[in-house]
Design a protein around this motif. Structure first.
Motif, PDB file in Angstrom:
ATOM      1  N   ILE A  46      21.216  33.409  32.144  1.00 48.40           N
ATOM      2  CA  ILE A  46      21.191  32.724  33.439  1.00 48.40           C
ATOM      3  C   ILE A  46      22.594  32.534  33.979  1.00 48.40           C
ATOM      4  N   SER A  47      23.501  32.063  33.111  1.00 47.83           N
ATOM      5  CA  SER A  47      24.861  31.774  33.571  1.00 47.83           C
ATOM      6  C   SER A  47      25.617  33.026  33.955  1.00 47.83           C
ATOM      7  N   ILE A  48      25.380  34.106  33.214  1.00 40.48           N
ATOM      8  CA  ILE A  48      26.138  35.328  33.473  1.00 40.48           C
ATOM      9  C   ILE A  48      25.747  35.941  34.814  1.00 40.48           C
ATOM     10  N   SER A  49      24.484  35.686  35.246  1.00 37.94           N
ATOM     11  CA  SER A  49      24.041  36.237  36.517  1.00 37.94           C
ATOM     12  C   SER A  49      24.444  35.357  37.689  1.00 37.94           C
ATOM     13  N   ALA A  50      24.814  34.096  37.393  1.00 37.42           N
ATOM     14  CA  ALA A  50      25.096  33.139  38.458  1.00 37.42           C
ATOM     15  C   ALA A  50      26.570  32.983  38.770  1.00 37.42           C
ATOM     16  N   VAL A  51      27.436  33.404  37.855  1.00 40.24           N
ATOM     17  CA  VAL A  51      28.861  33.140  38.010  1.00 40.24           C
ATOM     18  C   VAL A  51      29.562  34.307  38.691  1.00 40.24           C
ATOM     19  N   ALA A  52      30.373  34.035  39.677  1.00 42.23           N
ATOM     20  CA  ALA A  52      31.203  35.062  40.295  1.00 42.23           C
ATOM     21  C   ALA A  52      32.559  35.053  39.620  1.00 42.23           C
ATOM     22  N   PHE A  53      33.022  36.212  39.207  1.00 41.68           N
ATOM     23  CA  PHE A  53      34.278  36.297  38.475  1.00 41.68           C
ATOM     24  C   PHE A  53      35.380  36.838  39.397  1.00 41.68           C
ATOM     25  N   SER A  54      36.564  36.239  39.317  1.00 39.63           N
ATOM     26  CA  SER A  54      37.689  36.701  40.118  1.00 39.63           C
ATOM     27  C   SER A  54      38.833  37.111  39.227  1.00 39.63           C
ATOM     28  N   TYR A  55      39.653  38.017  39.713  1.00 32.43           N
ATOM     29  CA  TYR A  55      40.756  38.549  38.915  1.00 32.43           C
ATOM     30  C   TYR A  55      41.996  38.668  39.779  1.00 32.43           C
ATOM     31  N   ALA A  56      43.106  38.148  39.284  1.00 35.39           N
ATOM     32  CA  ALA A  56      44.358  38.193  40.042  1.00 35.39           C
ATOM     33  C   ALA A  56      44.898  39.605  40.057  1.00 35.39           C
ATOM     34  N   GLN A  57      44.828  40.246  41.202  1.00 33.69           N
ATOM     35  CA  GLN A  57      45.313  41.613  41.339  1.00 33.69           C
ATOM     36  C   GLN A  57      45.943  41.725  42.721  1.00 33.69           C
ATOM     37  N   LEU A  97      37.277  34.545  19.914  1.00 33.20           N
ATOM     38  CA  LEU A  97      36.014  35.258  20.009  1.00 33.20           C
ATOM     39  C   LEU A  97      35.226  34.785  21.222  1.00 33.20           C
ATOM     40  N   LEU A  98      34.411  35.677  21.758  1.00 29.11           N
ATOM     41  CA  LEU A  98      33.472  35.302  22.820  1.00 29.11           C
ATOM     42  C   LEU A  98      32.220  34.791  22.120  1.00 29.11           C
ATOM     43  N   SER A  99      32.289  33.572  21.647  1.00 24.15           N
ATOM     44  CA  SER A  99      31.341  33.052  20.667  1.00 24.15           C
ATOM     45  C   SER A  99      29.973  32.760  21.239  1.00 24.15           C
ATOM     46  N   THR A 100      28.948  32.941  20.395  1.00 26.28           N
ATOM     47  CA  THR A 100      27.600  32.506  20.741  1.00 26.28           C
ATOM     48  C   THR A 100      27.484  30.994  20.654  1.00 26.28           C
ATOM     49  N   LEU A 101      28.506  30.319  20.127  1.00 22.45           N
ATOM     50  CA  LEU A 101      28.427  28.883  19.895  1.00 22.45           C
ATOM     51  C   LEU A 101      28.974  28.063  21.062  1.00 22.45           C
ATOM     52  N   ASN A 102      29.099  28.679  22.257  1.00 23.93           N
ATOM     53  CA  ASN A 102      29.631  27.935  23.396  1.00 23.93           C
ATOM     54  C   ASN A 102      28.767  26.721  23.744  1.00 23.93           C
ATOM     55  N   GLU A 103      27.448  26.834  23.578  1.00 28.70           N
ATOM     56  CA  GLU A 103      26.547  25.745  23.928  1.00 28.70           C
ATOM     57  C   GLU A 103      25.892  25.114  22.707  1.00 28.70           C
ATOM     58  N   ARG A 123      33.969  30.963  30.487  1.00 29.40           N
ATOM     59  CA  ARG A 123      34.749  32.121  30.086  1.00 29.40           C
ATOM     60  C   ARG A 123      34.725  33.152  31.204  1.00 29.40           C
ATOM     61  N   ILE A 124      35.894  33.595  31.606  1.00 27.93           N
ATOM     62  CA  ILE A 124      36.021  34.529  32.713  1.00 27.93           C
ATOM     63  C   ILE A 124      35.976  35.958  32.201  1.00 27.93           C
ATOM     64  N   MET A 125      35.159  36.782  32.829  1.00 27.58           N
ATOM     65  CA  MET A 125      35.099  38.186  32.457  1.00 27.58           C
ATOM     66  C   MET A 125      36.280  38.928  33.091  1.00 27.58           C
ATOM     67  N   LEU A 126      37.048  39.602  32.269  1.00 27.96           N
ATOM     68  CA  LEU A 126      38.190  40.369  32.755  1.00 27.96           C
ATOM     69  C   LEU A 126      37.843  41.852  32.797  1.00 27.96           C
ATOM     70  N   PRO A 127      38.504  42.611  33.642  1.00 27.83           N
ATOM     71  CA  PRO A 127      38.239  44.045  33.685  1.00 27.83           C
ATOM     72  C   PRO A 127      38.751  44.734  32.428  1.00 27.83           C
ATOM     73  N   ASN A 128      38.010  45.750  31.995  1.00 21.54           N
ATOM     74  CA  ASN A 128      38.435  46.596  30.873  1.00 21.54           C
ATOM     75  C   ASN A 128      38.719  45.788  29.608  1.00 21.54           C
ATOM     76  N   GLU A 129      37.816  44.896  29.245  1.00 20.23           N
ATOM     77  CA  GLU A 129      38.021  44.071  28.058  1.00 20.23           C
ATOM     78  C   GLU A 129      38.067  44.909  26.782  1.00 20.23           C
ATOM     79  N   GLU A 130      37.476  46.086  26.808  1.00 20.28           N
ATOM     80  CA  GLU A 130      37.514  46.948  25.622  1.00 20.28           C
ATOM     81  C   GLU A 130      38.919  47.440  25.309  1.00 20.28           C
ATOM     82  N   GLN A 131      39.843  47.244  26.249  1.00 20.92           N
ATOM     83  CA  GLN A 131      41.235  47.622  26.031  1.00 20.92           C
ATOM     84  C   GLN A 131      42.122  46.402  25.781  1.00 20.92           C
ATOM     85  N   LYS A 132      41.488  45.296  25.361  1.00 17.93           N
ATOM     86  CA  LYS A 132      42.223  44.064  25.114  1.00 17.93           C
ATOM     87  C   LYS A 132      41.850  43.494  23.745  1.00 17.93           C
TER      88      LYS A 132
END
Length: 252
Positions: A9-20, A119-125, A105-114
């Motif tokens: 639910i949260s991942i579909s509701a949040v708009a992510f921004s990136y400083a570029q 960790l992006l933990s399942t224990l956030n909640e 937690r903010i989703m960043l572009p190209n996280e596979e290169q970081k």
């Protein structure tokens, strides 16, 4: 489970921004979402799984009936009746306490290169209850062996397993984590786990490094990262093995 639904639910509701350049809005790609979900993916151990699933189902029904906005727990008698392996399965798939977390937690572009510092933990909640923490810590040798066995079977070390290793300070697993990463280089969070173990162990060589200052210094946040490249990969693996050897020899 409830925390997976919350995430979707949260991942579909949040708009992510990136400083570029002029802070333009960044729209995550499908690849970004796919890797985000990959980082959050759990490993479900097979030990007594059907029995544990049945018990968790009863817990969730009770929780929904009470509308308590949280996770509930097995009775003391039911928990004690589980075998060691069944307690492991129950603990790693069902943290018993609800934990309010306002940090997004903010989703960043190209996280596979970081390589992230955390960790992006399942224990956030959710969080483990005291009895679950006691179980993990008092049975850490068995817990580590179950994680190794299950990871070899599934070819995947889920974030819940990584969370457990971090929680119990499983530095003895460093060679296994390295071997796992070398056969699954998509999983950059295996490198994050090595960083967390060195941080927890206060490994002097790591504490003095530029990587440590960038990841865990005064300006850190949970999205802080270093770039993934061959040089950084080699340095993390080298330092992690140095830390393992020092600990194995009776060092700090």
């Amino acid at each position: 489970m409830r925390y997976l639904i919350t995430f979707l639910i949260s991942i579909s509701a949040v708009a992510f921004s990136y400083a570029q350049d002029d802070l333009a809005l960044y729209e995550p790609t499908k690849a970004d979402y796919d890797y985000w979900e990959y980082r959050r993916k759990m490993t479900v151990p097979p030990y007594g799984l059907d029995k544990v699933k049945g018990l968790i189902k009863k817990i969730e029904i009770k929780s929904d009936d009470n509308d308590d906005m949280g996770l509930s727990a097995l009775s003391t008698a039911d928990f004690k009746s589980l075998t060691l392996r069944e307690k492991f399965t129950y603990t790693v798939v069902h943290p018993e306490l609800y934990s309010q977390n306002c940090d997004i937690r903010i989703m960043l572009p190209n996280e596979e290169q970081k390589v992230f510092g955390y960790l992006l933990s399942t224990l956030n909640e959710q969080t483990w209850s005291q009895r679950q923490l006691v179980f993990l810590r008092e049975n850490r040798d068995s817990v580590m062996s179950y994680i190794e066995e299950s990871t070899l079977r599934s070819k995947r070390m889920g974030v819940n397993y990584k969370d457990v290793i971090d929680e119990i300070n499983g530095w003895e697993m460093i060679p296994f984590i390295i071997t796992y990463f070398e056969s699954n280089k998509k999983d950059k969070d295996a490198l994050t786990l090595l960083l967390l173990l060195m941080k927890k162990g206060e490994y002097e060589e790591f504490l003095k490094s530029t990587s440590y200052r960038k990841l865990y210094g005064q300006s850190y946040n949970y999205e802080t990262y270093i770039e993934y490249n061959k040089a950084n990969e080699a340095l993390i693996l080298q330092r992690a093995m140095g830390y393992f050897k020092e600990k194995s020899a009776g060092g700090k």
